[in-house]
Design a protein around this motif. Structure first.
Motif, short mmCIF file in Angstrom:
data_model
loop_
_atom_site.label_atom_id
_atom_site.label_comp_id
_atom_site.label_asym_id
_atom_site.label_seq_id
_atom_site.Cartn_x
_atom_site.Cartn_y
_atom_site.Cartn_z
N VAL A 195 2.58 1.33 3.33
CA VAL A 195 4.40 0.71 3.25
C VAL A 195 4.71 1.24 2.81
CG1 VAL A 195 5.07 -1.72 2.71
CG2 VAL A 195 2.78 -1.67 3.46
N LEU A 196 4.59 1.40 1.45
CA LEU A 196 5.80 2.06 0.65
C LEU A 196 5.89 3.41 1.17
CD1 LEU A 196 4.17 2.34 -2.82
CD2 LEU A 196 6.05 0.73 -1.55
N GLY A 197 5.65 4.08 1.88
CA GLY A 197 5.98 5.03 2.55
C GLY A 197 6.77 4.97 3.52
N MET A 198 6.44 3.73 4.84
CA MET A 198 7.43 3.46 5.79
C MET A 198 8.35 2.72 5.46
SD MET A 198 5.31 4.89 8.35
CE MET A 198 7.08 4.17 9.38
N GLN A 199 8.40 2.31 3.77
CA GLN A 199 9.85 0.97 4.00
C GLN A 199 10.92 2.78 3.05
OE1 GLN A 199 8.58 -1.29 1.03
NE2 GLN A 199 8.06 -2.52 1.85
N SER B 282 0.56 -1.16 -0.12
CA SER B 282 0.01 -0.11 0.07
C SER B 282 0.73 1.16 0.23
CB SER B 282 -0.82 -0.06 1.33
OG SER B 282 0.19 0.17 2.24
N ARG B 283 -0.16 2.54 -0.16
CA ARG B 283 1.06 3.83 -0.48
C ARG B 283 1.65 3.52 0.88
NH1 ARG B 283 -2.15 9.01 -1.97
NH2 ARG B 283 -2.37 7.83 -4.03
N ILE C 200 8.42 -6.31 10.94
CA ILE C 200 7.61 -5.45 11.06
C ILE C 200 6.69 -4.67 9.37
CG2 ILE C 200 7.07 -2.69 11.22
CD1 ILE C 200 9.81 -2.46 12.59
N ALA C 201 5.35 -5.03 10.12
CA ALA C 201 4.54 -5.71 9.16
C ALA C 201 3.18 -4.77 8.86
CB ALA C 201 3.51 -7.52 9.15
N GLY D 83 -0.72 -7.03 5.91
CA GLY D 83 -0.02 -7.92 6.08
C GLY D 83 1.43 -7.71 5.49
N ASN D 84 1.09 -6.78 4.58
CA ASN D 84 2.20 -6.47 3.58
C ASN D 84 3.74 -6.02 4.63
OD1 ASN D 84 1.60 -7.12 1.46
ND2 ASN D 84 0.81 -5.48 1.28
#
Length: 305
Positions: free
Chosen positions: A35-39, A32-33, A292-293, A298-299
């Motif tokens: 997840v990409l931001g947190m990555q 998701s957006r 960390i998900a 769940g990603n």
């Protein structure tokens, strides 16, 4: 209230109803957006540091409710408290007094100055970081291994190696109730509403009791092997359990349905932690990394090794 038939967890794929795994229990295919931001955020803050805290193995760590202090408990019979200052932890004080290993500790849910420790010396101790002293020592019947503080701050529950859970009044420091269980009790926790009490056990089940009546409400077959740990998210929407089967399962609090599983670990799941906003879930085992998900998909957000 009568105990309904044992419900099914991750082993009951495709079934529905309370205590079962929902048909949508799966991991989303794409990030998701969020997840990409947190990555991206984690990539820019990927350094790790080690801080000396104890002379022996650390058994428990916990953040205060305001996020300013980190407490740790150790096999060396002490607890330590660190103050978070910008990008580093500064050791504030060491707390001595227990005669055996400090196996678990937790902070008061709303007072950032109080924390409590459970020890194998058959006591629990309540500490005040303002005075750096023990303000109460409560004797218990057995060697204590797990502890939690009720969301309303009025009660402390402590479990021992004999599978006895004692409920202690946080003001009078006296026992209010005591329950002996016929199964191996692992972690214990209240729900966020303070009206139910949850236990994970050695049979892979989650046992739910009403509170304060302590009457059986439901037993959920959550995992095919030892159910080790449990954690409620700060928003009160989900709780998660970790098991010896190396799975983390995410449960809807209201429906008691397993909505998602996390399966990137290879060893028994020993500890879980939600982020302050309930959007991320960290899980750790004997694997040499922390997963960390994103809770809703769940990603994978980040693996720290």
């Amino acid at each position: 209230m009568a105990v309904p038939p044992a419900a099914m967890g991750p082993s009951a794929l495709g079934q529905s109803g309370p205590g079962s795994m929902a048909p949508w229990c799966s991991v989303s295919s794409g990030p998701s957006r969020y997840v990409l931001g947190m990555q991206d955020l984690f990539r820019g803050h990927s350094k790790t540091r080690e801080f000396p805290a104890h002379s022996a193995k650390v058994h428990s760590v916990a953040w205060s409710c305001d996020g300013r202090r980190l407490a740790s408990g150790s096999f060396d019979k002490t607890a330590s408290v660190f103050l978070l200052e910008k990008d580093r932890l500064v050791k504030e004080n060491n707390y001595r007094g227990h005669g055996d290993s400090v196996d678990q500790l937790c902070w008061h849910p709303s007072n950032p100055d109080l924390f409590v420790t459970a020890s194998g010396d058959k006591t629990i101790r309540i500490w005040d970081v303002r005075t750096t002293k023990c303000i109460a020592t409560v004797n218990t019947k057995g060697e204590n291994i797990n502890i939690c503080w009720s969301p309303d701050g009025q009660t402390i529950a402590v479990g021992n190696k004999d599978d006895v859970v004692t409920f202690i009044d946080a003001k009078t420091h006296r026992s209010k109730a005591e329950e002996q269980f016929k199964f191996e009790v692992n972690e214990i926790s209240w729900n966020n509403d303070n009206n139910m009490f949850f236990l994970t056990n050695g049979n892979g089940c989650i046992n739910i009791l009403s509170y304060p009546e302590l009457k059986p409400v439901q037993s959920i077959n959550a995992h095919p092997s030892n159910c080790i740990c449990i954690k409620f998210d700060p928003m009160g929407k989900y709780f998660a359990t970790g098991s010896a089967d190396a799975l983390v399962s995410l449960w809807d609090v209201d429906e008691l349905v397993c909505v998602r599983c996390f399966s990137r670990l290879d060893w028994p799941v020993r500890t879980l932690s939600f982020s302050h906003d309930g959007k991320m879930l960290a899980s750790a085992s004997e694997d040499h990394f922390i997963d960390i998900a994103e809770v809703e998909t769940g990603n994978l957000t980040r693996i720290f090794s």
